[in-house]
Scaffold this motif. Structure first.
Motif, PDB file in Angstrom:
ATOM      1  N   ARG A 117       0.822  -1.221   0.000  1.00  0.00           N
ATOM      2  CA  ARG A 117       0.000   0.000   0.000  1.00  0.00           C
ATOM      3  C   ARG A 117       0.846   1.256   0.000  1.00  0.00           C
ATOM      4  NH1 ARG A 117      -1.857   3.679  -1.191  1.00  0.00           N
ATOM      5  NH2 ARG A 117      -3.856   4.673  -0.714  1.00  0.00           N
ATOM      6  N   ASN A 118       2.074   1.165   0.503  1.00  0.00           N
ATOM      7  CA  ASN A 118       2.939   2.341   0.532  1.00  0.00           C
ATOM      8  C   ASN A 118       3.667   2.585  -0.782  1.00  0.00           C
ATOM      9  OD1 ASN A 118       2.262   2.992   3.138  1.00  0.00           O
ATOM     10  ND2 ASN A 118       4.064   2.069   4.059  1.00  0.00           N
ATOM     11  N   LEU A 119       3.418   1.728  -1.788  1.00  0.00           N
ATOM     12  CA  LEU A 119       3.947   2.026  -3.121  1.00  0.00           C
ATOM     13  C   LEU A 119       3.315   3.327  -3.629  1.00  0.00           C
ATOM     14  CD1 LEU A 119       3.838  -1.494  -4.836  1.00  0.00           C
ATOM     15  CD2 LEU A 119       5.824  -0.331  -3.864  1.00  0.00           C
ATOM     16  N   PRO A 149      -1.077   5.689  -8.052  1.00  0.00           N
ATOM     17  CA  PRO A 149      -2.127   4.747  -7.640  1.00  0.00           C
ATOM     18  C   PRO A 149      -1.676   3.299  -7.555  1.00  0.00           C
ATOM     19  CG  PRO A 149      -2.322   5.158  -9.980  1.00  0.00           C
ATOM     20  CD  PRO A 149      -1.152   5.980  -9.503  1.00  0.00           C
ATOM     21  N   HIS A 150      -0.369   3.043  -7.719  1.00  0.00           N
ATOM     22  CA  HIS A 150       0.108   1.665  -7.747  1.00  0.00           C
ATOM     23  C   HIS A 150      -0.179   0.930  -6.439  1.00  0.00           C
ATOM     24  CE1 HIS A 150       2.160   2.472 -11.509  1.00  0.00           C
ATOM     25  NE2 HIS A 150       2.723   3.540 -10.964  1.00  0.00           N
ATOM     26  N   GLY A 151       0.001   1.616  -5.307  1.00  0.00           N
ATOM     27  CA  GLY A 151      -0.220   0.957  -4.024  1.00  0.00           C
ATOM     28  C   GLY A 151      -1.628   0.419  -3.873  1.00  0.00           C
ATOM     29  N   ARG A 152      -2.605   1.240  -4.234  1.00  0.00           N
ATOM     30  CA  ARG A 152      -4.008   0.806  -4.128  1.00  0.00           C
ATOM     31  C   ARG A 152      -4.258  -0.412  -5.008  1.00  0.00           C
ATOM     32  NH1 ARG A 152      -4.956   6.546  -4.763  1.00  0.00           N
ATOM     33  NH2 ARG A 152      -5.562   7.505  -2.788  1.00  0.00           N
ATOM     34  N   LEU A 171      -1.667 -14.237   3.313  1.00  0.00           N
ATOM     35  CA  LEU A 171      -0.320 -13.926   3.783  1.00  0.00           C
ATOM     36  C   LEU A 171       0.724 -14.309   2.746  1.00  0.00           C
ATOM     37  CD1 LEU A 171      -0.617 -15.015   7.522  1.00  0.00           C
ATOM     38  CD2 LEU A 171      -0.345 -12.693   6.658  1.00  0.00           C
ATOM     39  N   TRP A 172       0.597 -15.497   2.182  1.00  0.00           N
ATOM     40  CA  TRP A 172       1.538 -15.936   1.153  1.00  0.00           C
ATOM     41  C   TRP A 172       1.366 -15.103  -0.119  1.00  0.00           C
ATOM     42  CZ3 TRP A 172       4.077 -21.160   0.926  1.00  0.00           C
ATOM     43  CH2 TRP A 172       4.203 -21.723   2.206  1.00  0.00           C
ATOM     44  N   SER A 173       0.130 -14.820  -0.477  1.00  0.00           N
ATOM     45  CA  SER A 173      -0.129 -14.061  -1.701  1.00  0.00           C
ATOM     46  C   SER A 173       0.441 -12.653  -1.605  1.00  0.00           C
ATOM     47  CB  SER A 173      -1.637 -13.984  -1.961  1.00  0.00           C
ATOM     48  OG  SER A 173      -2.203 -15.270  -2.073  1.00  0.00           O
ATOM     49  N   GLY A 174       0.272 -12.019  -0.443  1.00  0.00           N
ATOM     50  CA  GLY A 174       0.778 -10.659  -0.268  1.00  0.00           C
ATOM     51  C   GLY A 174       2.277 -10.582  -0.409  1.00  0.00           C
ATOM     52  N   MET A 175       3.004 -11.503   0.225  1.00  0.00           N
ATOM     53  CA  MET A 175       4.461 -11.479   0.111  1.00  0.00           C
ATOM     54  C   MET A 175       4.914 -11.798  -1.304  1.00  0.00           C
ATOM     55  SD  MET A 175       7.370 -10.897   1.379  1.00  0.00           S
ATOM     56  CE  MET A 175       6.986 -10.680   3.124  1.00  0.00           C
ATOM     57  N   LEU A 176       4.235 -12.745  -1.954  1.00  0.00           N
ATOM     58  CA  LEU A 176       4.575 -13.081  -3.333  1.00  0.00           C
ATOM     59  C   LEU A 176       4.397 -11.865  -4.240  1.00  0.00           C
ATOM     60  CD1 LEU A 176       5.246 -15.241  -5.492  1.00  0.00           C
ATOM     61  CD2 LEU A 176       2.794 -15.706  -5.634  1.00  0.00           C
ATOM     62  N   ALA A 177       3.289 -11.136  -4.067  1.00  0.00           N
ATOM     63  CA  ALA A 177       3.038  -9.960  -4.901  1.00  0.00           C
ATOM     64  C   ALA A 177       4.050  -8.855  -4.621  1.00  0.00           C
ATOM     65  CB  ALA A 177       1.618  -9.445  -4.655  1.00  0.00           C
ATOM     66  N   TYR A 178       4.411  -8.683  -3.353  1.00  0.00           N
ATOM     67  CA  TYR A 178       5.395  -7.642  -3.041  1.00  0.00           C
ATOM     68  C   TYR A 178       6.747  -7.966  -3.678  1.00  0.00           C
ATOM     69  CZ  TYR A 178       8.749  -4.682  -0.793  1.00  0.00           C
ATOM     70  OH  TYR A 178       9.771  -3.793  -0.586  1.00  0.00           O
TER      71      TYR A 178
END
Length: 267
Positions: free
Chosen positions: A128-130, A133-136, A251-258
């Motif tokens: 979200r801190n990207l 509008p990329h973070g959103r 949790l896994w999806s978020g880290m993978l996307a980051y």
């Protein structure tokens, strides 16, 4: 069951969408509260197995990692301090202060819970801190592809599921449902890929990874629930279970996307 799932989704999705749009500290506080609730459920699962992790130490580790995620100053070392100080201090707490029956195991489950929830959960603050509008859009990508994969797996598995995926850990999951979830994640990922400047092909690939690897997160929590003798980690969300049940794939999806956004996209 399906009606309850839809009702919860109709309430939760608009609320989360508004909080993602706000970003900043409101979003960070929301993520913190969700992870702390999951930590509470996690400790109760482990206690049913026969050990005594500390929700307080897990919570401190979670807040340390999220504090690092919200540190806008370059060279922030909050996560390093958390990893350096919290585990040894927690071991002292179990061994010499609480003097539990299984101090090393209790410490290990505490450290594992803090790392699992805090380290992986921090990715939602990072994403979200990207720059807007990329973070959103990156957070929305993770949420909607994961939900699509979960829903696809549930519907396909319920209708056509015949071959068990991991009967010793999660009897309800099937290979048919797994592939249905992967296809759903690919489809939604292809559509949302345009909004995060990925394109349909890379978006579908990332959706496939989220749909498939998110299953590992689901199974990891299923192992704990199986050992604890419960179906759900909690009952906060009717038809969905507890907070940890809803986070296992995210949790896994978020880290993978980051990692994808950071390593491949260069954010």
């Amino acid at each position: 069951m399906l009606r309850q799932r839809l009702l919860v989704a109709l309430i939760a999705i608009p609320l989360l969408t508004a909080l993602v749009h706000l970003g900043g500290w409101p979003w960070a506080v929301t993520v913190s509260l969700i992870l702390l609730a999951a930590a509470w459920e996690y400790t109760h699962l482990i206690r049913r197995i026969g050990f005594s992790p500390s929700p307080g130490w897990i919570g401190l580790m979670i807040l340390g990692f999220l504090g690092d995620g919200m540190a806008f100053l370059p060279g922030s070392r909050v996560a390093e301090l958390t990893l350096t100080l919290a585990p040894p201090m927690a071991l002292v707490w179990f061994w010499w202060i609480r003097r539990t029956e299984h101090p090393v195991a209790d410490w290990a489950f505490t450290a594992a819970g803090g790392l699992y929830l805090g380290w992986l959960g921090r990715s939602f603050v990072w994403l979200r801190n990207l720059p807007d509008p990329h973070g959103r859009w990156w957070v929305a990508f993770v949420l909607f592809t994961t939900w699509a994969a979960d829903t696809g797996a549930y519907l396909v598995g319920r209708r056509w599921g015949r071959h068990r995926l991991a009967p010793q850990w999660s009897p309800g999951k099937t290979w048919e449902g797994f592939f249905g979830g992967c296809l759903a994640g690919m489809g939604v990922g292809a559509v949302l890929g345009f909004f995060i400047e990925l394109g349909a092909g890379p978006g579908a690939l990332l959706g496939l990874l989220i749909g498939s690897l998110g299953t590992l997160g689901d199974l990891s929590v299923s192992v704990l629930k199986r050992r604890a003798g419960v179906k759900d980690s909690g009952n906060l969300f009717p038809g969905h279970g507890g907070v940890l049940d809803r986070l296992d794939s995210l949790l896994w999806s978020g880290m993978l996307a980051y990692l994808y956004a950071h390593w491949i996209q260069g954010f």
